[in-house]
Scaffold this motif. Structure first.
Motif, short mmCIF file in Angstrom:
data_model
loop_
_atom_site.label_atom_id
_atom_site.label_comp_id
_atom_site.label_asym_id
_atom_site.label_seq_id
_atom_site.Cartn_x
_atom_site.Cartn_y
_atom_site.Cartn_z
N GLY A 60 17.41 24.20 53.77
CA GLY A 60 16.02 23.75 53.71
C GLY A 60 15.22 24.35 52.58
O GLY A 60 14.46 23.66 51.89
N ARG A 61 15.36 25.67 52.33
CA ARG A 61 14.58 26.31 51.28
C ARG A 61 14.96 25.78 49.91
O ARG A 61 14.09 25.44 49.09
CB ARG A 61 14.83 27.83 51.33
CG ARG A 61 14.11 28.61 50.22
CD ARG A 61 14.41 30.09 50.30
NE ARG A 61 15.85 30.36 50.20
CZ ARG A 61 16.36 31.58 50.06
NH1 ARG A 61 15.57 32.63 50.04
NH2 ARG A 61 17.67 31.75 49.97
N VAL A 62 16.26 25.66 49.64
CA VAL A 62 16.71 25.15 48.34
C VAL A 62 16.31 23.70 48.19
O VAL A 62 15.81 23.27 47.14
CB VAL A 62 18.24 25.30 48.20
CG1 VAL A 62 18.70 24.76 46.86
CG2 VAL A 62 18.65 26.74 48.38
N ARG A 63 16.53 22.91 49.23
CA ARG A 63 16.15 21.50 49.20
C ARG A 63 14.67 21.34 48.89
O ARG A 63 14.28 20.52 48.06
CB ARG A 63 16.48 20.85 50.55
CG ARG A 63 16.04 19.39 50.68
CD ARG A 63 16.27 18.89 52.10
NE ARG A 63 17.68 18.90 52.44
CZ ARG A 63 18.48 17.86 52.21
NH1 ARG A 63 18.01 16.76 51.65
NH2 ARG A 63 19.75 17.91 52.54
N GLU A 64 13.83 22.14 49.53
CA GLU A 64 12.39 22.04 49.34
C GLU A 64 12.00 22.32 47.90
O GLU A 64 11.25 21.55 47.28
CB GLU A 64 11.67 23.03 50.26
CG GLU A 64 10.16 23.05 50.09
CD GLU A 64 9.51 24.13 50.93
OE1 GLU A 64 8.30 24.35 50.73
OE2 GLU A 64 10.19 24.76 51.76
N HIS A 65 12.52 23.41 47.34
CA HIS A 65 12.16 23.75 45.95
C HIS A 65 12.76 22.77 44.96
O HIS A 65 12.13 22.45 43.94
CB HIS A 65 12.61 25.18 45.64
CG HIS A 65 11.74 26.23 46.28
ND1 HIS A 65 10.48 26.53 45.84
CD2 HIS A 65 11.99 27.04 47.33
CE1 HIS A 65 9.96 27.49 46.59
NE2 HIS A 65 10.85 27.83 47.51
N PHE A 66 13.96 22.26 45.25
CA PHE A 66 14.59 21.29 44.34
C PHE A 66 13.78 20.00 44.34
O PHE A 66 13.42 19.47 43.28
CB PHE A 66 16.02 21.04 44.79
CG PHE A 66 16.71 19.95 44.01
CD1 PHE A 66 17.01 20.12 42.68
CD2 PHE A 66 17.07 18.75 44.62
CE1 PHE A 66 17.66 19.13 41.96
CE2 PHE A 66 17.72 17.76 43.91
CZ PHE A 66 18.02 17.95 42.57
N LEU A 67 13.45 19.48 45.50
CA LEU A 67 12.72 18.23 45.57
C LEU A 67 11.27 18.38 45.09
O LEU A 67 10.69 17.46 44.54
CB LEU A 67 12.76 17.67 46.99
CG LEU A 67 14.16 17.29 47.50
CD1 LEU A 67 14.09 16.78 48.93
CD2 LEU A 67 14.81 16.25 46.60
N ASN A 68 10.70 19.59 45.30
CA ASN A 68 9.33 19.85 44.78
C ASN A 68 9.27 19.73 43.27
O ASN A 68 8.22 19.42 42.71
CB ASN A 68 8.87 21.23 45.19
CG ASN A 68 8.36 21.29 46.61
OD1 ASN A 68 8.18 20.25 47.25
ND2 ASN A 68 8.13 22.49 47.12
N SER A 69 10.40 20.01 42.60
CA SER A 69 10.41 19.98 41.14
C SER A 69 10.05 18.60 40.61
O SER A 69 9.46 18.48 39.52
CB SER A 69 11.80 20.37 40.63
OG SER A 69 12.18 21.63 41.12
N SER A 70 10.38 17.57 41.35
CA SER A 70 10.15 16.20 40.85
C SER A 70 8.66 15.86 40.81
O SER A 70 8.22 15.02 40.01
CB SER A 70 10.86 15.19 41.72
OG SER A 70 10.34 15.20 43.04
N GLY A 71 7.85 16.52 41.66
CA GLY A 71 6.45 16.17 41.71
C GLY A 71 5.55 17.13 40.97
O GLY A 71 4.33 16.98 40.97
N ALA A 72 6.17 18.12 40.31
CA ALA A 72 5.33 19.16 39.65
C ALA A 72 4.87 18.69 38.29
O ALA A 72 5.44 17.79 37.70
CB ALA A 72 6.13 20.43 39.53
#
Length: 379
Positions: free
Chosen positions: A367-379
């Protein structure tokens, strides 16, 4: 870290530092040579190297550690590699198939750059089926001519070599440089390894020494370089190696600003896996040729560097504009809180590099890695 990853302003600067970059055509998220360049250049994009090679003529397809992209300035020295490689083809190709050699050279001379399928001369030997270059006499002759320096890659189409005569690819000023004798060339090539890798163990893997090119002569060449003061013996917590004085001078410079980098599987930084394990406590195996059932980490897993620590390994794929995270494995002493912001920045850079506009994470990514990875697309 300063030797390998201090900021570079251009591809030319990267090649000047690394002396060559290993070429590999497998491309789940760009090829190995692309990944080496992206880890050192902020604005590099997949395939940018081709202009440097085939339009600007700053680098060429040749042999160094293995098949590599090499700055043209390094071509005169690497003629020694051509001499050594020719011995492997002398009987099978240059003697037993001299007519085929003559016909192929005549076609290239008269018709210009060609792919293997474009030659009028096409011949097969079924008894060669299963050999390294296959049953095509045409392809075997072309590779023998390439390895011995008589022809070169003038360009690529769909990843395939387009061959031309060496004298039509290499600038005249470089062809006019006198060849070194064998001992001098061996010594200079061994020095090139130290310039490229930074720290080099005399017992580094055989492929680091270009197999038969340097494998049997490295001991004598290293001794000569030490005597001349061009490399210095060093000890890293019991690991014996050598480095250039220029490399050791980097110890007096300030540390780099910590950033996250995804390291290519055939990067100079990790050519010597035993040395990486000794210095960083990081055991790395490239499992691309490991049967699926025996893989521990994944098909095309990249070490993840943060500052001066290897903290994880990751597998990406980029298809149809989607950057997908397939595998993620953290080290026991893995990423801390300060890792995640630079990680997201690195993912955004990787997406630009491979042309991705969307992100996906495989089921099973934590979950933590997934969250930061997917957050990258909206930054």
């Amino acid at each position: 870290m300063r030797h390998h990853f201090a900021p570079c302003a251009s591809q030319i600067e990267v090649f000047d530092r690394l002396r060559s970059i290993q070429f590999d055509p497998i491309a789940p998220v760009g090829c190995n040579h692309d990944l080496v360049l992206q880890s050192r250049l902020e604005d590099y994009r997949v395939g940018d190297w081709q202009q440097l090679a085939y339009e600007d003529r700053h680098v060429y397809d040749g042999w160094d550690k293995m098949a590599s992209l090499v700055p043209f300035e390094g071509w005169p020295l690497r003629r020694h590699i051509h001499t050594v490689h020719r011995r492997s083809f002398e009987k099978k190709i240059f003697e037993d198939h001299k007519d085929a050699v003559d016909l192929i050279l005549k076609e290239i001379t008269e018709r210009g750059p060609m792919m293997p399928k474009d030659f009028e001369f096409q011949q097969r030997k079924e008894e060669w089926k299963g050999s390294w270059f296959g049953p095509s006499v045409t392809k075997q002759v072309l590779r023998a001519l390439w390895h011995s320096g008589q022809i070169m890659t003038a360009g690529r189409k769909g990843g395939q070599h387009i061959y031309d005569l060496t004298e039509r690819v290499v600038p005249q000023r470089l062809r006019d440089v006198p060849m070194l004798d064998a001992k001098d060339a061996e010594r200079e090539l061994v020095l090139e390894r130290h310039r490229a890798m930074g720290l080099v163990r005399p017992s580094a893997p055989y492929e680091v020494w270009s197999y038969s090119v340097l494998g049997y002569v490295k001991k004598e060449a290293i001794a000569a370089l030490v005597e001349r003061g061009e490399i210095v013996p060093v000890d890293v917590e019991g690991m014996k190696a050598h480095a250039t004085p220029e490399f050791l001078a980097l110890l007096d410079q300030p540390s780099l600003e910590p950033s996250v980098k995804f390291i290519a599987p055939l990067d100079q930084f990790i050519w010597d896996r035993k040395m990486i394990a000794q210095i960083f406590g990081f055991e790395y195996t490239w499992e691309i040729y490991t049967p699926l059932a025996k893989r521990k980490w994944g098909y095309y897993v990249l070490p993840v560097l943060f500052g001066d620590r290897l903290v994880a390994r990751v597998e990406f794929a980029c298809r149809k504009g989607v950057l997908e995270m397939i595998e993620w494995h953290e080290e026991a002493d893995g990423p801390k809180a300060s890792f995640w912001e630079p990680f997201e920045a690195a993912v955004r850079r990787l997406a630009r590099y491979c042309g991705a506009t969307a992100f996906a994470a495989r089921y099973g990514i934590s979950g933590r890695v997934r969250e930061h990875f997917l957050n990258s697309s909206g930054a």
